[in-house]
Design a protein around this motif. Structure first.
Motif, short mmCIF file in Angstrom:
data_model
loop_
_atom_site.label_atom_id
_atom_site.label_comp_id
_atom_site.label_asym_id
_atom_site.label_seq_id
_atom_site.Cartn_x
_atom_site.Cartn_y
_atom_site.Cartn_z
N ALA A 14 0.80 -1.16 0.06
CA ALA A 14 -0.03 0.07 0.00
C ALA A 14 0.98 1.15 0.00
CB ALA A 14 -1.00 -0.04 1.21
N GLU A 15 1.74 1.36 0.80
CA GLU A 15 2.76 2.67 0.90
C GLU A 15 3.40 2.62 -0.38
OE1 GLU A 15 6.84 3.98 3.37
OE2 GLU A 15 5.94 1.99 3.64
N ILE A 19 -1.37 4.57 -0.69
CA ILE A 19 -2.85 4.29 -0.37
C ILE A 19 -2.84 3.56 0.96
CG2 ILE A 19 -3.83 4.51 -2.73
CD1 ILE A 19 -3.79 1.43 -2.70
N THR A 20 -3.72 3.55 1.57
CA THR A 20 -4.01 2.88 2.67
C THR A 20 -4.00 1.33 2.56
OG1 THR A 20 -6.42 2.44 2.85
CG2 THR A 20 -5.12 4.78 3.91
N ALA A 23 -7.38 0.23 1.47
CA ALA A 23 -7.85 0.33 0.34
C ALA A 23 -7.26 -0.69 -0.73
CB ALA A 23 -7.44 1.91 -0.22
N ALA A 24 -5.82 -0.85 -0.29
CA ALA A 24 -5.25 -2.07 -1.19
C ALA A 24 -5.94 -3.38 -1.20
CB ALA A 24 -3.92 -2.01 -0.81
N VAL A 34 -14.25 0.58 -3.56
CA VAL A 34 -13.12 1.73 -4.12
C VAL A 34 -13.69 1.58 -5.61
CG1 VAL A 34 -11.50 0.72 -2.65
CG2 VAL A 34 -11.72 -0.50 -4.51
N LEU A 38 -9.06 2.50 -9.21
CA LEU A 38 -8.09 2.15 -8.41
C LEU A 38 -8.02 0.74 -8.39
CD1 LEU A 38 -6.30 2.89 -5.94
CD2 LEU A 38 -8.28 2.58 -4.33
N VAL A 42 -4.35 -0.96 -8.62
CA VAL A 42 -3.71 -1.89 -7.69
C VAL A 42 -3.22 -3.35 -8.26
CG1 VAL A 42 -4.37 -3.26 -5.61
CG2 VAL A 42 -4.71 -0.74 -5.77
#
Length: 338
Positions: A14-15, A19-20, A23-24, A34, A38, A42
């Motif tokens: 995620a980093e 994103i958080t 969310a990932a 989401v 996105l 991802v």
């Protein structure tokens, strides 16, 4: 992203994307919470870095590029309101485009036609409708996978895809408060026999009144709006001929802006601004263009179709409710005022 070290866990993955982890995780599971954009980003990053946790591999058309087509047609339901509702027509066109792109077999029927069917639940793979589907109509589809879009009176067992109604009103209120308005007017066109979904209007009025700013309510009958112009003049006079206008939808905004033009009332920043809800389809010829609380309806509808196809594949999955955020778009006030 080539050459990037394979993430050791969800937090690192995620980093990498900015994103958080939540969310990932949702995106990797194909969740409707989401956006499709996105999810694509991802999944592309997961492929590029080699990071795809167990149990997250998606076994549907979004992973394989193939559409899993239902064995029976989909049912697209709509009411008679589409005859004079350009937003409803836009939603139907968006759905028809999506069905065509994926070559999904479907039939489109009104609620009245549904009531005349012998056993509609047995004739379709799933159903999608919008606005409010009456209980007696919903009972005819018992056991059939279905989703509803923008239902302010949702009471059924179908999946719901809607927008954050309260946020719509609060965004408009924030705009008027930030621009120093001392009075506001809510404008709503509605048929008197129909129930009124007031969540966005209620949220707007509560926020304005909490700030000590009056929020007048001006409702007119869509079937007989002759009294609107004199009522608008009287209400605006109470506000010192300067107020912020918040309209329930673009049809109300069209009625309002046309009436203001007839009255010779100009609109400009800080005086007689209009904020509408939904889309700007009907309003594009007004100068200046009213502000719009954008519902992102095409995205919402596509997510609803995704959800229906998944529901057909997994009919016993618990009912879900997707509430999408909205955003306020206020264009630059340029050109001739009107």
């Amino acid at each position: 992203m080539s050459g990037t070290r394979k993430p050791r866990n969800m937090a690192e993955f995620a980093e990498l994307l900015g994103i958080t982890p939540g969310a990932a995780s949702l995106a990797l599971r194909g969740s409707d919470q989401v956006s499709p954009e996105l999810r694509k980003r991802v999944m592309k990053a997961a492929e590029a870095t080699g990071y795809v946790p167990r149990n997250y591999r998606r076994k549907n058309e979004r992973e394989t590029g193939e559409t899993v087509r239902p064995s029976k047609p989909l049912l697209l339901l709509h009411g008679n309101e589409t005859d004079d509702d350009p937003v409803a027509l836009m939603m139907i066109n968006t759905l028809l485009k999506r069905f065509g792109e994926q070559r999904l077999d479907f039939e489109m029927h009104t609620l009245a036609e549904l009531e005349r069917m012998e056993n509609p639940a047995a004739d379709y793979s799933g159903a999608i409708g919008f606005y409010s589907i009456p209980e007696h109509c919903a009972s005819l589809l018992k056991g059939l996978p279905r989703v509803t879009v923008l239902d302010a009176f949702h009471h059924g067992s179908d999946d719901l895809y809607t927008i954050n109604e309260a946020q719509a009103g609060e965004l408009a209120a924030d705009y008027f408060l930030a621009h120093g308005y001392k009075a506001t007017i809510c404008v709503v066109g509605w048929r008197q026999h129909e129930p009124f979904p007031s969540m966005r209007i209620d949220a707007f009025r509560k926020k304005m009144e909490a700030a000590g700013v009056p929020a007048h309510f001006l409702r007119y009958d869509l079937d007989d709006s002759r009294s609107f112009l004199p009522e608008l003049e009287a209400t605006l006079k109470k506000c010192g001929n300067a107020a912020g206008f918040f309209t329930f939808n673009e049809m109300s905004a069209y009625k309002l802006c046309s009436s203001l033009n007839l009255m010779g009332i100009s609109r400009r920043p800080g005086k007689n601004d209009v904020i509408s809800c939904g889309t700007s389809f009907l309003l594009k010829d007004f100068v200046p263009l009213p502000g719009i609380v954008n519902f992102h309806l095409p995205e919402l509808l596509n997510r609803a179709v995704d959800g229906l196809l998944r529901r057909i594949q997994n009919p016993n999955h618990p009912r879900i409710s997707v509430v999408m955020d909205v955003e306020l778009n206020v264009p630059e006030k340029e050109g001739k005022e009107g």
